[in-house]
Each structure stands twice: as C-alpha cells, then as structure tokens.
Design an enzyme around this catalytic site. Structure first.
Site, short mmCIF file in Angstrom:
data_model
loop_
_atom_site.label_atom_id
_atom_site.label_comp_id
_atom_site.label_asym_id
_atom_site.label_seq_id
_atom_site.Cartn_x
_atom_site.Cartn_y
_atom_site.Cartn_z
N ASN A 7 8.68 -22.56 8.05
CA ASN A 7 8.21 -23.91 7.79
C ASN A 7 7.76 -24.52 9.13
O ASN A 7 8.57 -24.66 10.04
CB ASN A 7 9.35 -24.73 7.16
CG ASN A 7 8.92 -26.15 6.85
OD1 ASN A 7 8.27 -26.79 7.67
ND2 ASN A 7 9.29 -26.65 5.70
N HIS A 10 7.45 -29.12 11.71
CA HIS A 10 7.85 -29.82 12.93
C HIS A 10 6.93 -29.57 14.12
O HIS A 10 7.05 -30.25 15.14
CB HIS A 10 9.32 -29.55 13.23
CG HIS A 10 10.19 -30.13 12.15
ND1 HIS A 10 10.09 -31.45 11.77
CD2 HIS A 10 11.09 -29.57 11.32
CE1 HIS A 10 10.93 -31.68 10.78
NE2 HIS A 10 11.54 -30.55 10.48
N HIS A 43 5.02 -28.82 4.22
CA HIS A 43 5.35 -29.88 3.26
C HIS A 43 4.40 -31.05 3.50
O HIS A 43 4.42 -31.66 4.58
CB HIS A 43 6.81 -30.30 3.50
CG HIS A 43 7.33 -31.31 2.53
ND1 HIS A 43 8.65 -31.73 2.55
CD2 HIS A 43 6.76 -31.99 1.51
CE1 HIS A 43 8.85 -32.62 1.59
NE2 HIS A 43 7.70 -32.81 0.95
N ARG A 45 4.09 -34.49 2.84
CA ARG A 45 4.89 -35.60 2.32
C ARG A 45 3.99 -36.76 1.96
O ARG A 45 2.92 -36.94 2.53
CB ARG A 45 5.92 -36.05 3.36
CG ARG A 45 7.01 -35.03 3.61
CD ARG A 45 8.09 -35.61 4.50
NE ARG A 45 8.93 -36.54 3.77
CZ ARG A 45 10.15 -36.25 3.30
NH1 ARG A 45 10.69 -35.07 3.52
NH2 ARG A 45 10.83 -37.14 2.64
N ARG A 49 4.18 -37.99 7.25
CA ARG A 49 4.87 -38.17 8.53
C ARG A 49 4.63 -36.99 9.47
O ARG A 49 4.75 -37.13 10.67
CB ARG A 49 6.36 -38.41 8.34
CG ARG A 49 7.11 -37.21 7.84
CD ARG A 49 8.61 -37.46 7.82
NE ARG A 49 8.99 -38.46 6.84
CZ ARG A 49 10.23 -38.55 6.35
NH1 ARG A 49 11.17 -37.75 6.79
NH2 ARG A 49 10.54 -39.44 5.44
N GLU A 70 4.95 -27.26 -0.05
CA GLU A 70 6.01 -28.10 -0.63
C GLU A 70 5.42 -29.46 -0.92
O GLU A 70 4.70 -30.02 -0.09
CB GLU A 70 7.16 -28.26 0.37
CG GLU A 70 7.92 -26.99 0.64
CD GLU A 70 9.01 -27.21 1.67
OE1 GLU A 70 9.24 -28.36 2.08
OE2 GLU A 70 9.62 -26.23 2.08
N THR A 101 14.41 -33.38 3.25
CA THR A 101 14.72 -33.27 1.83
C THR A 101 16.23 -33.19 1.63
O THR A 101 16.87 -32.27 2.13
CB THR A 101 14.05 -32.00 1.24
OG1 THR A 101 12.74 -31.90 1.79
CG2 THR A 101 13.97 -32.08 -0.27
N GLU A 151 13.89 -21.87 -5.41
CA GLU A 151 14.42 -21.87 -4.05
C GLU A 151 15.75 -22.59 -4.10
O GLU A 151 15.80 -23.79 -4.42
CB GLU A 151 13.46 -22.57 -3.07
CG GLU A 151 14.04 -22.57 -1.65
CD GLU A 151 13.11 -23.23 -0.63
OE1 GLU A 151 11.89 -23.30 -0.85
OE2 GLU A 151 13.65 -23.69 0.40
N HIS A 191 16.84 -24.44 3.67
CA HIS A 191 17.25 -25.76 4.14
C HIS A 191 18.49 -25.67 5.00
O HIS A 191 19.55 -25.27 4.53
CB HIS A 191 17.47 -26.77 3.01
CG HIS A 191 17.18 -28.17 3.48
ND1 HIS A 191 18.04 -28.85 4.29
CD2 HIS A 191 16.09 -28.95 3.32
CE1 HIS A 191 17.49 -30.02 4.59
NE2 HIS A 191 16.31 -30.10 4.02
N1 PXP Z 1 12.98 -25.57 2.00
C1 PXP Z 1 12.63 -26.79 1.58
C2 PXP Z 1 12.33 -26.98 0.14
C3 PXP Z 1 12.51 -27.87 2.47
O1 PXP Z 1 12.17 -29.09 2.02
C4 PXP Z 1 12.76 -27.64 3.84
C5 PXP Z 1 12.61 -28.77 4.82
O2 PXP Z 1 11.30 -29.19 4.85
C6 PXP Z 1 13.10 -26.33 4.24
C7 PXP Z 1 13.24 -25.32 3.30
C8 PXP Z 1 13.35 -26.00 5.67
O3 PXP Z 1 14.49 -26.64 6.11
P1 PXP Z 1 14.90 -26.58 7.65
O4 PXP Z 1 13.83 -27.28 8.41
O5 PXP Z 1 16.21 -27.26 7.69
O6 PXP Z 1 14.96 -25.12 8.02
#
Ligand code: PXP
Length: 242
Positions: A7, A10, A43, A45, A49, A70, A101, A151, A191
């Site tokens: 992901n 960031h 994602h 959003r 953001r 996402e 999330t 997931e 997550h």
């Molecule tokens: N899976 C989903 C559905 C998420 O919303 C997120 C955060 O955007 C992640 C995985 C990844 O989470 P993390 O950044 O804590 O690894």
C-alpha cells in the site's frame, strides 16, 4: 504461499504534506513491483488526504502486477472504480475523522447496499475483495453478497499486547480464513502488519495477499523502498514455508 501487495498511500501523504510533486506514488509503485511485490494497493479516500484522482489514473496506466483500489461504497467511488478498472477493488468503511481505516466493513447489516454495489462492480468487470473483520457473520454475508475475495482486518491482532490475547486474535483470523476458503473465497489480510508481527499471519493456511503499507514506507526512510519491500517479502516467504 502468502504474497505481498504494498500500500503506497503514505508516499502520497509525504507529497501532500508539502503540496508539491514528489515523492511520486507512481515511481514508488514501479520500485515495489521490481522489488518483488505481487500487487500495488492505493486508497482513494473521499477527503483526498493522500492519493489524488490523477494518481489512480496514472497507477492504472503503469502498474503491471495487480492494482488494488481501496474505496468507500459511495456513488462517487463506484463511478471512479468502474471507470478506472483496477484489477481488484477493496471496499472499506470510511470516516472523515479517522487516522486510518478503523474497522471492517459492516456487510451483514448492510447486505442490500453491498450486494447492489458488487453487482455494479461486476457489471463493469471489476472483482471485489471486501475488507471485513474475521467474524463469522461478516464472512458469510460477504460470500452471500457475491464478493470474490475477502481481506481480513488484522488490526486487533496487531494492537493486542499480551501473548494470550494475541493467540486468541490469531485463532480468530485462522478460523476466519478457514471459513472464507470453505465458502469459496480467496482470503487476504491486512492492516497494522509490520516486520515484527507479520510472520504468524503469513503462516495462516491458504493466506493470499497481505496488504501492508505504513510499516514498509516507514522502513523505506531508513533502508530505501526496494530494500524495505525485500525485507518484508523475505519474512513472508520464510513464514509461509513453515
Ligand atoms: N488494508 C486496508 C483495507 C487498509 O485500509 C489499509 C490502510 O490503508 C491497509 C490494508 C494497510 O494498513 P497499514 O498501512 O497499517 O499497513
């Protein structure tokens, strides 16, 4: 064997902090793919953001592995998803005030809307992986609504401190994965996963993709993005082989 989808939200968070053009999440996607990730997750959003609409369009043009989008199940996001055509989409619950999330999608209590949304996504040729808690009702509802994959939310497992509570949360994830498989769903998870807690989740029987973001981008600050991805893949591979 479990596989890694990174992901890259960031990377965009860092860019948005200055409102300029770098670091570019598309460049990050190219690096994580070359480093061995089997997918790129982003994602979009509602408050934009981190990822912007144009990022998602550029990712669609560039990602060669599996682009996982996402999104919240709103009309706007369904329009965007059907137009962008990601390889998979992951509907998530979204609250404006949350840092990230917080919980899984309420599928059981919202089945008509979720099923209708999935029908629309399928009509546009987009498969769906619902992000849900490893709860029997939610998993059965996801299958009933026509989800292709799920997931499992690993947040609680990652948050608990005591060994006993961790084992309990891990067993919940194991049972959730087992039920998902029995219902014909591909089972992914994510997550809060990091270099210290990923192994037991990667070792869950039949685990598909692990969606990991924050810990990898944070580690990239110290060792570079390709190195951070490779370190995570090595941990996942080792755990999956046990
Ligand atoms: N899976 C989903 C559905 C998420 O919303 C997120 C955060 O955007 C992640 C995985 C990844 O989470 P993390 O950044 O804590 O690894």
């Amino acid at each position: 064997m479990a596989r890694l989808s990174v992901n890259i939200d960031h990377v965009a968070t860092l860019r948005q902090a200055r409102g300029i053009t770098f670091p570019d999440p598309v460049a990050a996607a190219m690096i994580v793919e070359i480093a061995g990730a089997v997918g790129v997750t982003a994602h979009l959003r509602e408050d934009r953001r981190h990822m912007q609409d144009r990022d998602i369009e550029r990712l669609r043009e560039s990602v060669q592995t599996r682009l996982n989008l996402e999104m919240a199940l709103t009309d706007e996001m369904l329009d965007i998803t059907t137009r962008i055509q990601p390889d998979i989409c992951t509907p998530v619950p979204e609250k404006r005030a949350e840092l990230t999330t917080e919980g899984g999608l309420e599928v059981a209590g919202n089945a008509a809307h979720v099923a209708k949304s999935i029908e629309r996504l399928h009509g546009a040729g987009v498969p769906v992986s619902l992000f849900i808690d490893a709860d029997e009702n939610q998993i059965r509802a996801a299958a009933d609504c026509g989800s292709d994959e799920i997931e499992l939310h690993t947040g609680r497992f990652c948050e608990v401190r005591s060994g006993e509570a961790r084992e309990r949360e891990l067993n919940t994830l194991r049972r959730g994965a087992e039920l998902g498989h029995a219902l014909g769903l591909r089972v992914n998870a994510g997550h809060g996963l990091n270099y210290h807690n990923v192994a037991p989740v990667a070792a869950i029987e039949g685990m598909g993709e692990l969606n990991i973001g924050h810990s990898i981008i944070a580690q990239a600050v110290f060792v570079g993005l390709a190195g951070a991805v490779k370190e995570m893949i090595a941990l996942i591979d080792k755990a999956s082989r046990i």
